[in-house]
Design a protein around this motif. Structure first.
Motif, PDB file in Angstrom:
ATOM      1  N   ASN A 134       7.731 -20.637 136.137  1.00  0.00           N
ATOM      2  CA  ASN A 134       9.006 -21.344 136.064  1.00  0.00           C
ATOM      3  C   ASN A 134       8.862 -22.847 135.861  1.00  0.00           C
ATOM      4  O   ASN A 134       9.833 -23.529 135.546  1.00  0.00           O
ATOM      5  CB  ASN A 134       9.833 -21.081 137.330  1.00  0.00           C
ATOM      6  N   GLN A 135       7.666 -23.366 136.048  1.00  0.00           N
ATOM      7  CA  GLN A 135       7.455 -24.796 135.886  1.00  0.00           C
ATOM      8  C   GLN A 135       7.050 -25.176 134.466  1.00  0.00           C
ATOM      9  O   GLN A 135       6.895 -26.353 134.161  1.00  0.00           O
ATOM     10  CB  GLN A 135       6.373 -25.277 136.867  1.00  0.00           C
ATOM     11  N   ASP A 136       6.872 -24.178 133.624  1.00  0.00           N
ATOM     12  CA  ASP A 136       6.417 -24.469 132.266  1.00  0.00           C
ATOM     13  C   ASP A 136       7.427 -25.330 131.509  1.00  0.00           C
ATOM     14  O   ASP A 136       8.641 -25.130 131.610  1.00  0.00           O
ATOM     15  CB  ASP A 136       6.190 -23.176 131.487  1.00  0.00           C
ATOM     16  N   ALA A 137       6.912 -26.293 130.718  1.00  0.00           N
ATOM     17  CA  ALA A 137       7.733 -27.079 129.803  1.00  0.00           C
ATOM     18  C   ALA A 137       7.749 -26.357 128.464  1.00  0.00           C
ATOM     19  O   ALA A 137       6.707 -25.971 127.955  1.00  0.00           O
ATOM     20  CB  ALA A 137       7.158 -28.480 129.656  1.00  0.00           C
ATOM     21  N   CYS A 138       8.937 -26.166 127.907  1.00  0.00           N
ATOM     22  CA  CYS A 138       9.063 -25.298 126.735  1.00  0.00           C
ATOM     23  C   CYS A 138       9.883 -25.959 125.632  1.00  0.00           C
ATOM     24  O   CYS A 138      10.535 -26.985 125.849  1.00  0.00           O
ATOM     25  CB  CYS A 138       9.719 -23.978 127.141  1.00  0.00           C
ATOM     26  N   GLN A 139       9.859 -25.321 124.453  1.00  0.00           N
ATOM     27  CA  GLN A 139      10.624 -25.779 123.304  1.00  0.00           C
ATOM     28  C   GLN A 139      11.254 -24.584 122.603  1.00  0.00           C
ATOM     29  O   GLN A 139      10.727 -23.475 122.637  1.00  0.00           O
ATOM     30  CB  GLN A 139       9.729 -26.507 122.297  1.00  0.00           C
ATOM     31  N   VAL A 140      12.380 -24.859 121.936  1.00  0.00           N
ATOM     32  CA  VAL A 140      12.990 -23.859 121.057  1.00  0.00           C
ATOM     33  C   VAL A 140      13.384 -24.586 119.776  1.00  0.00           C
ATOM     34  O   VAL A 140      13.752 -25.764 119.804  1.00  0.00           O
ATOM     35  CB  VAL A 140      14.211 -23.182 121.727  1.00  0.00           C
ATOM     36  N   ALA A 141      13.259 -23.897 118.636  1.00  0.00           N
ATOM     37  CA  ALA A 141      13.524 -24.537 117.355  1.00  0.00           C
ATOM     38  C   ALA A 141      14.325 -23.614 116.451  1.00  0.00           C
ATOM     39  O   ALA A 141      14.348 -22.391 116.639  1.00  0.00           O
ATOM     40  CB  ALA A 141      12.203 -24.918 116.675  1.00  0.00           C
ATOM     41  N   LEU A 201      10.775 -18.959 121.990  1.00  0.00           N
ATOM     42  CA  LEU A 201      10.708 -19.901 123.111  1.00  0.00           C
ATOM     43  C   LEU A 201       9.222 -20.156 123.317  1.00  0.00           C
ATOM     44  O   LEU A 201       8.465 -19.236 123.643  1.00  0.00           O
ATOM     45  CB  LEU A 201      11.323 -19.293 124.363  1.00  0.00           C
ATOM     46  N   VAL A 202       8.795 -21.379 123.088  1.00  0.00           N
ATOM     47  CA  VAL A 202       7.373 -21.722 123.102  1.00  0.00           C
ATOM     48  C   VAL A 202       7.054 -22.520 124.355  1.00  0.00           C
ATOM     49  O   VAL A 202       7.626 -23.589 124.591  1.00  0.00           O
ATOM     50  CB  VAL A 202       6.989 -22.525 121.848  1.00  0.00           C
ATOM     51  N   CYS A 203       6.150 -21.996 125.153  1.00  0.00           N
ATOM     52  CA  CYS A 203       5.717 -22.667 126.378  1.00  0.00           C
ATOM     53  C   CYS A 203       4.199 -22.717 126.393  1.00  0.00           C
ATOM     54  O   CYS A 203       3.541 -21.678 126.217  1.00  0.00           O
ATOM     55  CB  CYS A 203       6.211 -21.913 127.612  1.00  0.00           C
ATOM     56  N   ASN A 204       3.648 -23.904 126.565  1.00  0.00           N
ATOM     57  CA  ASN A 204       2.192 -24.084 126.588  1.00  0.00           C
ATOM     58  C   ASN A 204       1.517 -23.461 125.373  1.00  0.00           C
ATOM     59  O   ASN A 204       0.471 -22.824 125.472  1.00  0.00           O
ATOM     60  CB  ASN A 204       1.609 -23.500 127.876  1.00  0.00           C
ATOM     61  N   GLY A 205       2.142 -23.618 124.215  1.00  0.00           N
ATOM     62  CA  GLY A 205       1.542 -23.175 122.964  1.00  0.00           C
ATOM     63  C   GLY A 205       1.643 -21.688 122.689  1.00  0.00           C
ATOM     64  O   GLY A 205       1.060 -21.209 121.709  1.00  0.00           O
ATOM     65  N   LYS A 206       2.401 -20.954 123.506  1.00  0.00           N
ATOM     66  CA  LYS A 206       2.542 -19.510 123.302  1.00  0.00           C
ATOM     67  C   LYS A 206       4.016 -19.133 123.151  1.00  0.00           C
ATOM     68  O   LYS A 206       4.887 -19.745 123.772  1.00  0.00           O
ATOM     69  CB  LYS A 206       1.918 -18.738 124.465  1.00  0.00           C
TER      70      LYS A 206
END
Length: 246
Positions: A134-141, A201-206
């Motif tokens: 739950n602490q992961d920093a993520c991205q969506v594009a 949804l990309v978190c820590n490169g995955k």
């Protein structure tokens, strides 16, 4: 459960499939997110996002079907599409338990008509090996509108989002499908919108999640969390498709 949340959840299909892009995001750098795919119809219209997980397979959402015919790889600018970066779809593999978005299993693999060359414009993205932190920093594009009801855009946009505890997410929504992740769209002004569907949804490169649904065409956050299919829960199914249907 609040009646409004029930109504919202069971009317999600009213808006799925429209083009859209990340809310309060920014242009993705040209040398980033080289796994992103634009999933398109026969007229070259962007319908959904997707992401390359092997040279011949793109992962996306089921609801993007049945109009899709090909994917575009190797460009962030959908105005620069040409025959070199358009790859037709040979086969679609929908999760066998999918019925509709509101009941989950919103995940689909697209078998490409040929293997693509991995290079400085096109790369695959790894999948998770276990569940989320739950602490992961993520991205969506994604590509498309940058506000509710707005026009589509041609350039890939990306936004940072935070994972929302699933218990909190369920309390806010009132009810959720199994095997989902919540991130963005709640307690923030950042998240995805229609048409980002199928993107990662990309978190820590995955690629840990697949964009599935938000709040009834309303992208003016905060309201309720954005919901993604949890890729880690479908690894056996994904591996079976990759290895059994060559």
């Amino acid at each position: 459960m609040h009646p409004l949340h029930t109504c919202l959840l069971f009317h999600l299909l009213m808006f799925l499939g429209r083009s859209a892009a990340t809310i309060n995001g920014e242009l993705a750098p040209e040398n980033s997110m080289l796994y992103m795919a634009s999933v398109q119809d026969s007229n070259g219209h962007h319908l959904c996002g997707g992401f390359l997980i092997r040279e011949d397979f793109v992962l996306t959402a089921v609801y993007c079907d049945p109009r899709i015919t090909h994917v575009v790889l190797g460009t962030h600018d959908l105005k620069s599409v040409n025959d070199d970066n358009k790859i037709s779809i040979k086969e679609k593999y929908k999760h066998e338990s999918y019925k509709k978005v509101t009941t989950g299993n919103d995940i689909m693999l697209l078998k490409l008509s040929k293997k693509v060359s991995l290079n400085g414009r096109v790369q695959t993205i790894p999948l998770p090996t276990s569940g989320m932190n739950n602490q992961d920093a993520c991205q969506v594009a994604g590509w498309g509108a940058i506000k509710t009801g707005g026009p589509a855009v041609d350039d890939l946009r990306v936004v940072n989002v935070s994972i929302i505890n699933l218990e909190v997410c369920t309390q806010v929504w009132g009810r959720l499908p199994d095997n989902v992740i919540c991130a963005g769209g709640y307690g923030t002004k950042k998240g995805f919108c229609q048409g980002d569907g199928g993107g990662p949804l990309v978190c820590n490169g995955k690629a840990v999640g697949v964009v599935s649904f938000n709040n009834n065409e309303n992208c003016n956050y905060p309201n309720v969390p954005n919901v993604y299919t949890d890729v880690s829960m479908y690894l056996p199914w994904i591996n079976c498709v990759l290895n059994c249907y060559k």
